[in-house]
Enzyme design. Structure first.
Site, short mmCIF file in Angstrom:
data_model
loop_
_atom_site.label_atom_id
_atom_site.label_comp_id
_atom_site.label_asym_id
_atom_site.label_seq_id
_atom_site.Cartn_x
_atom_site.Cartn_y
_atom_site.Cartn_z
N ASP A 1 0.89 -1.17 0.00
CA ASP A 1 0.00 0.00 0.00
C ASP A 1 0.92 1.21 0.00
O ASP A 1 1.55 1.51 1.01
CB ASP A 1 -0.89 -0.05 1.25
CG ASP A 1 -1.65 1.25 1.50
OD1 ASP A 1 -1.67 2.12 0.61
OD2 ASP A 1 -2.22 1.38 2.60
N LYS B 1 2.68 11.24 -3.48
CA LYS B 1 1.64 10.53 -4.24
C LYS B 1 0.72 11.51 -4.98
O LYS B 1 0.20 11.19 -6.05
CB LYS B 1 0.83 9.67 -3.27
CG LYS B 1 -0.16 8.75 -3.92
CD LYS B 1 -0.71 7.80 -2.88
CE LYS B 1 -1.81 6.93 -3.42
NZ LYS B 1 -2.27 5.97 -2.41
N ASP C 1 -12.58 5.60 3.11
CA ASP C 1 -11.14 5.58 3.39
C ASP C 1 -10.66 6.98 3.77
O ASP C 1 -10.53 7.85 2.93
CB ASP C 1 -10.42 5.07 2.12
CG ASP C 1 -8.90 4.98 2.31
OD1 ASP C 1 -8.38 5.49 3.32
OD2 ASP C 1 -8.24 4.41 1.42
#
Ligand code: AMP
Length: 596
Positions: free
Chosen positions: A10, A70, A171
């Site tokens: 992840d 990211k 999430d």
């Protein structure tokens, strides 16, 4: 030959995690600091690359440090650190390389293959960049999978392949918030919609505490920490610690000894923050999670009652207020049974293990081996939880009474695949009493089956009118051996036709009895006085004929008789309605009386 190992990674905005499946069990690998999650932060010091915890600690003070890379993946942007321009995938590769190294050490062998996760909304460029980061880190990226899909895999949602499941994944991580709705059919996942807020996460909750701390410190210690970089770094770290404490406790102590020096000597900060204060100061952040939830639902063209599961992912979903909001909005108790920081990585490792052939016949332990249901109409089974349903699971259905003014129902729990209760195993029984007298079919009795992860089954029956309820706990519904289960399934197959016939006969008998009952009741009613004698005697004749066929168990003729009668009734109703007769007082109930 040793089984092939594929890492599940992840690669998160705030934190990253790597896991493997070992002997069918997920194992999250610890980094050299003994931590299972690694901050996705890279720093450069004297030409050396520092990744993780140590890099995070210098984020505020070292200009050559990079966080949240990211967010730039798949763009042309670069970051200028260490006197160089780095592409986002190069920085991500440093994180991956650090993780691969510690994974190799933990596993005692070099591992080159990996499954890496990305947000469901990542486009091709972003996915390619992620794959390239893996390649730069020396990894063979065997698959890129969506984070919500990974979460669903980790929760084992895919095991119930017969079901069409709609899953909402909520999430909330450190810096991003993603909502995804997935549809699982035949063991494959499709993303129906995604929504979220790219700039909402646990960090924002920390910032609120930091702002509160600054004010309190100014007030109480006559010192403004906001101008002091070192002090601010400590405030931020302490704020996150306090936030995490408040997920468990109602109060957090904040302690910052020697935060700075002022005219009176060292500033030793001691503060207390109550959960209620914390929740009040962050209420606006919580509110911001609502709209994406509704947007995702709308985009998927669904209603809340069509969502079968709500899964919680990301460390920030440990906050009780977040869990409550998700439950309130979705109307479902969210599933947080897997560590929310690790669940995506575990899902990636699960995907890896499936690809490596390590996971094949998924453990039957996690599914109900046989159908669970209750007895209705004397000897029929109303199935509530079909066999092979993944546990934990809760399912409910509304039933009703079979006769007028019935004040108690008996709930008999069955296990097995046969149509008739007598051919199945009876697991338990209890009575629900105190139902208010009412015509049959009117009371609403909700029967719920709930099976926890350990296979412990609780069956509850509740009268929705009076809220009276009664339940029984069945310790072990999977105590049957594999052979016994197989035998029961085979027997059901072999007897399918005969069982169906018997079910049909029972249903027909119950229906006939009700028609007879209804007619007799109606003939005695006030309204019936308006009927001409000829019609009354015709109805009596019908009743006698039906009674006779029922006694003789001549189901073939009985079926024809009932059908004809129903047709006649429908026609008669039309005529009676025109004559001003109230059909509501003369209405043989149709269908299954025991079950709505
Ligand atoms: P993730 O990116 O999923 O690892 O989530 C990281 C975020 O979760 C950070 O903002 C953490 O501070 C937050 N977090 C982790 N544990 C807790 C907790 N027990 N209570 C509240 N937030 C937490």
């Amino acid at each position: 030959m040793a089984k092939e190992i594929i890492l599940g990674i992840d690669l998160g905005t705030t934190n990253s995690v790597v896991s493997v499946i070992e002997n069918g069990t997920p194992k999250v690998l610890e980094n050299p600091n003994g931590k299972r999650t690694t901050p996705s932060v890279v720093a450069f010091k004297n030409g050396e690359i520092i990744v993780g915890e140590a890099a995070k600690r210098q984020l505020e003070t070292n200009p050559d440090s990079v966080a949240s890379i990211k967010r730039l993946m798949g763009t042309d942007k670069t970051v200028h650190v260490n006197n160089k321009d780095y592409k986002p995938e190069e920085i991500s590769a440093m994180i991956l390389s650090y993780m691969k190294d510690y994974a190799d050490k933990k596993l005692g062998q070099p591992v080159n293959k990996a499954v890496i996760t990305v947000p469901a909304y990542f486009d091709n460029a972003q996915r390619e960049a992620t794959k390239n980061a893996g390649i730069i880190a020396g990894l063979d990226v065997v698959r890129i999978i969506n984070e919500p899909t990974a979460a669903a895999l980790a929760f084992g949602v895919d095991k119930d392949k017969d079901l069409n499941h709609k899953i909402l994944v909520f999430d909330l991580g450190g810096g991003t918030f993603d909502v995804s709705i997935l549809e699982m059919e035949n063991g494959t996942f499709e993303v129906l919609s995604t929504s979220g807020d790219n700039h909402l996460g646990g960090d924002d909750w920390d910032h609120k505490i930091v702002a509160w701390m600054i004010e309190k410190i100014k007030e109480k210690y006559d010192f403004d920490p906001s101008k002091d970089k070192m002090a601010m770094a400590r405030l931020k770290e302490e704020a996150e610690r306090a936030k995490i404490t408040l997920s468990e406790s109602m109060m957090a102590n904040i302690s910052l000894p020697f935060l700075a020096m002022n005219a009176n000597g060292p500033v030793n900060v001691e503060l207390e923050l109550k959960r209620s204060e914390f929740e009040a100061m962050t209420a606006d952040l919580l509110e911001r999670t609502k709209k994406p939830l509704y947007d995702a639902l709308k985009e998927a063209k669904l209603d809340w009652n069509e969502i079968n599961e709500v899964l919680l992912v990301g460390g920030s979903t440990r906050m009780p207020a977040v869990q409550k909001l998700v439950a309130d909005v979705t109307g479902k108790r969210p599933n947080n049974s897997i560590n929310p920081d690790e669940v995506v990585s575990v899902g990636a490792a699960t995907q890896g293990a499936i690809m490596a052939g390590e996971i094949k016949d998924v453990l039957l332990l996690d599914v109900t081996p046989l159908t669970l249901g209750i007895v209705v109409e004397g000897d029929l089974v109303a199935p509530l939880i079909p066999r092979n349903t993944t546990i934990p699971v809760t399912k409910s259905q509304i039933f009703s009474t079979a006769v007028d003014n019935q004040t108690a129902v008996s709930i008999v729990i069955t296990q097995g695949e046969r149509e008739l209760a007598r051919d199945n195993k009876i697991l338990g029984q209890f009575n629900l009493e105190g139902i208010e007298p009412a015509p049959r079919g009117v009371p609403q009795i909700e029967v719920s089956f709930s099976i926890d992860v350990n296979g412990i089954t609780t069956v509850t029956a509740k009268d929705k009118k009076t809220n009276k309820e009664q339940s029984v706990v069945i310790q072990n519904t999977s105590s049957l051996s594999k052979e016994e289960v197989e035998k029961m399934v085979k027997d059901a197959e072999a007897n399918r036709e005969a069982d169906n016939k018997k079910r049909h006969e029972i249903e027909l008998s119950v229906k006939t009895e009700q028609i007879i009952n209804d007619i007799e009741k109606s003939l005695n009613s006030e309204e019936a006085k308006k009927l001409p004698d000829s019609q009354k005697s015709e109805l009596k004749k019908e009743v006698d004929e039906m009674k006779e066929l029922l006694d003789k168990k001549d189901f073939e003729k009985l079926e024809i008789k009932v059908k004809e009668f129903e047709q006649k009734m429908a026609q008669a109703m039309e005529i009676l309605k025109k004559q001003g007769f109230d059909p509501n007082n003369f209405n043989p109930n149709e269908g299954n009386p025991n079950q709505q």
